[in-house]
Design an enzyme around this catalytic site. Structure first.
Site, short mmCIF file in Angstrom:
data_model
loop_
_atom_site.label_atom_id
_atom_site.label_comp_id
_atom_site.label_asym_id
_atom_site.label_seq_id
_atom_site.Cartn_x
_atom_site.Cartn_y
_atom_site.Cartn_z
NE ARG A 1 23.97 42.29 27.02
CZ ARG A 1 23.26 42.09 25.90
NH1 ARG A 1 23.28 40.94 25.29
NH2 ARG A 1 22.56 43.07 25.38
CE1 TYR B 1 46.96 39.57 38.48
CE2 TYR B 1 45.59 40.20 36.62
CZ TYR B 1 46.02 39.24 37.53
OH TYR B 1 45.50 37.98 37.47
CG ASP C 1 43.82 46.34 40.93
OD1 ASP C 1 43.23 45.90 41.94
OD2 ASP C 1 44.24 45.60 40.03
CE LYS D 1 42.95 37.41 42.35
NZ LYS D 1 43.56 38.59 41.78
#
Ligand SMILES: *Cc1c(COP(=O)(O)O)cnc(C)c1O
Length: 409
Positions: free
Chosen positions: A70, A124, A196, A221
């Site tokens: 992790r 967003y 962002d 993206k």
């Protein structure tokens, strides 16, 4: 060994190497790549300790070696280092299973119960929904500010404000935010500024050099670039890093090694892909601005876009995503336009090689500043197809829109 121990041989700061060189060389330490070009995919949950003493050394400093899956493997470290290298003021980066988890973790890292966070009205949408969770579960209040607020953010700040989120440009309506002005005011009350930076990526906008403390990218993206992986990253300044890292580890935020390898593959070609997205999108945007069915093109590089002056001052490029306000008409006219389109398909997300169209509907969500426009808003992602084919698809669509609109009138 992990990215926090900086590689003394790795050039730091954008001035050392050009963008594309940085994208090609970032994170490829020989001890991680083992002599091949790409770092191998280290799939791991358990990491083995040789001895009792080794085990104790790992617990004392889990970042000094492979510790537990992790916390990452060389595949993760390579991507983290490559991403950090794109922001001259970046200290380190963490990887997340999605862009949304990257943003929500960053918001949680800097906001305690009783404090407030400020979100832009063009945020967003899933982050707007998170704000309700923050209020209900953690007692963190939210206020929304108009995207063009600039230095006027001072009116929204108080000593309980712990975080100001900026999204620049807004991913549905494309207002460009004056981050240096917002950050100067926010820092006066001790608030952390989270940007962002998904649209521009650090290649075209160094968020941390413009006053943000934390830069978030939905790697889903442009970094991944092929519409087949969800991932987020957070890059923070040295001052902001410890809180972010602690929260990310406590929440168990991680990404799979396979996905990291795909994101690294995407990252190597980010520069050439973005250059093409930029050129094609500008071509289509200028052409659309001249079509009679189009009331307004919301592309930060066009003078008509709110915040265009800030864009010219702070950004070094634009990408493939922008908005179009149609002239009059209603949703059924938009359906007549879009349904038969051959290249622009309806879909969330963007940043892949393919073109997309999305009905934006900002009037359904805004609260700080009601949305008013001449007609419906579409968001376009200009992919890597030939521009002539994209324009033909749009021209046919606009003709269908006009026919449906004028028939109804
Ligand atoms: C897509 C997107 C996100 C969320 O990213 P996911 O990886 O889909 O969770 C956040 N911010 C912006 C601006 C986005 O476009």
């Amino acid at each position: 060994m992990t990215p926090s121990d900086q590689d003394p041989k790795a050039p730091r700061g954008r001035n050392a190497l050009g963008d594309n060189t940085r994208l090609v060389t970032g994170g490829r330490r020989p001890e991680w790549t083992q002599g091949v070009v790409n770092p191998p995919v280290f799939r791991a949950s358990t990491c083995l300790f040789e001895t009792y003493a080794d085990f104790d050394a790992g617990i004392a400093d889990p970042d000094s070696r492979l510790f537990y899956g992790r916390r990452g493997t060389p595949t993760h470290w390579s991507l983290r280092e490559a991403l950090t290298g794109l922001e001259p003021n970046g200290h380190d980066s963490w990887l997340f299973p999605s862009g949304v988890s990257a943003i929500t973790t960053a918001l949680m890292a800097y906001c305690k119960p009783g404090q407030r966070m400020l979100l832009p009205d063009n945020v967003y949408e899933p982050i707007r929904s998170y704000a309700q969770t923050a209020q209900e579960h953690f007692g963190v209040e939210t206020a929304f500010y108009p995207p063009g607020v600039g230095a006027g953010i001072a009116d929204y700040l108080d000593d309980r404000t712990a975080v100001v989120l900026v999204e620049t440009p807004g991913s549905l309506t494309f207002e460009v935010a004056d981050v240096p002005a917002i950050a100067a005011a926010a820092h006066k009350v001790g608030a952390t500024v989270i940007a962002d930076n998904t649209w521009a990526t650090p290649l075209y906008y160094e968020a941390l050099s413009h006053g943000a403390d934390v830069s978030v990218i939905s790697c889903t993206k442009y970094v991944v670039g092929h519409s087949d992986v969800l991932m987020g990253s957070v890059t923070a300044t040295a001052r902001a890093w410890p809180k972010l890292k602690k929260m990310a580890v406590r929440l168990g935020m991680t990404a799979s090694a396979d996905d990291c390898a795909l994101a690294l593959r995407g990252l190597r070609t980010l520069g050439v892909r973005l250059a093409q997205h930029q050129a094609s999108a500008l071509d289509v945007a200028h052409w659309l601005a001249e079509q009679p069915e189009v009331a307004e093109v919301r592309h930060p590089a066009l003078a008509s876009c709110p915040g265009h002056e800030v864009f010219k001052r702070d950004f070094t490029g634009s990408t493939g995503l922008f908005g179009v306000v149609l002239e009059g008409g209603q949703e059924s006219d938009v359906a007549a336009m879009i349904d038969p389109m051959k290249l622009f398909k309806i879909g969330f997300s963007w940043g892949g090689y393919e073109s997309l169209v999305l009905p934006a509907r900002p009037e359904r969500v805004r609260t700080a500043e009601p949305w008013a426009a001449a007609g419906p808003v579409l968001r376009l992602h200009i992919g890597l197809e030939d521009v002539a084919d994209l324009k033909a698809d749009l021209a046919d669509g606009l003709a269908r829109f006009r026919a449906a609109r004028d028939r109804a009138a």
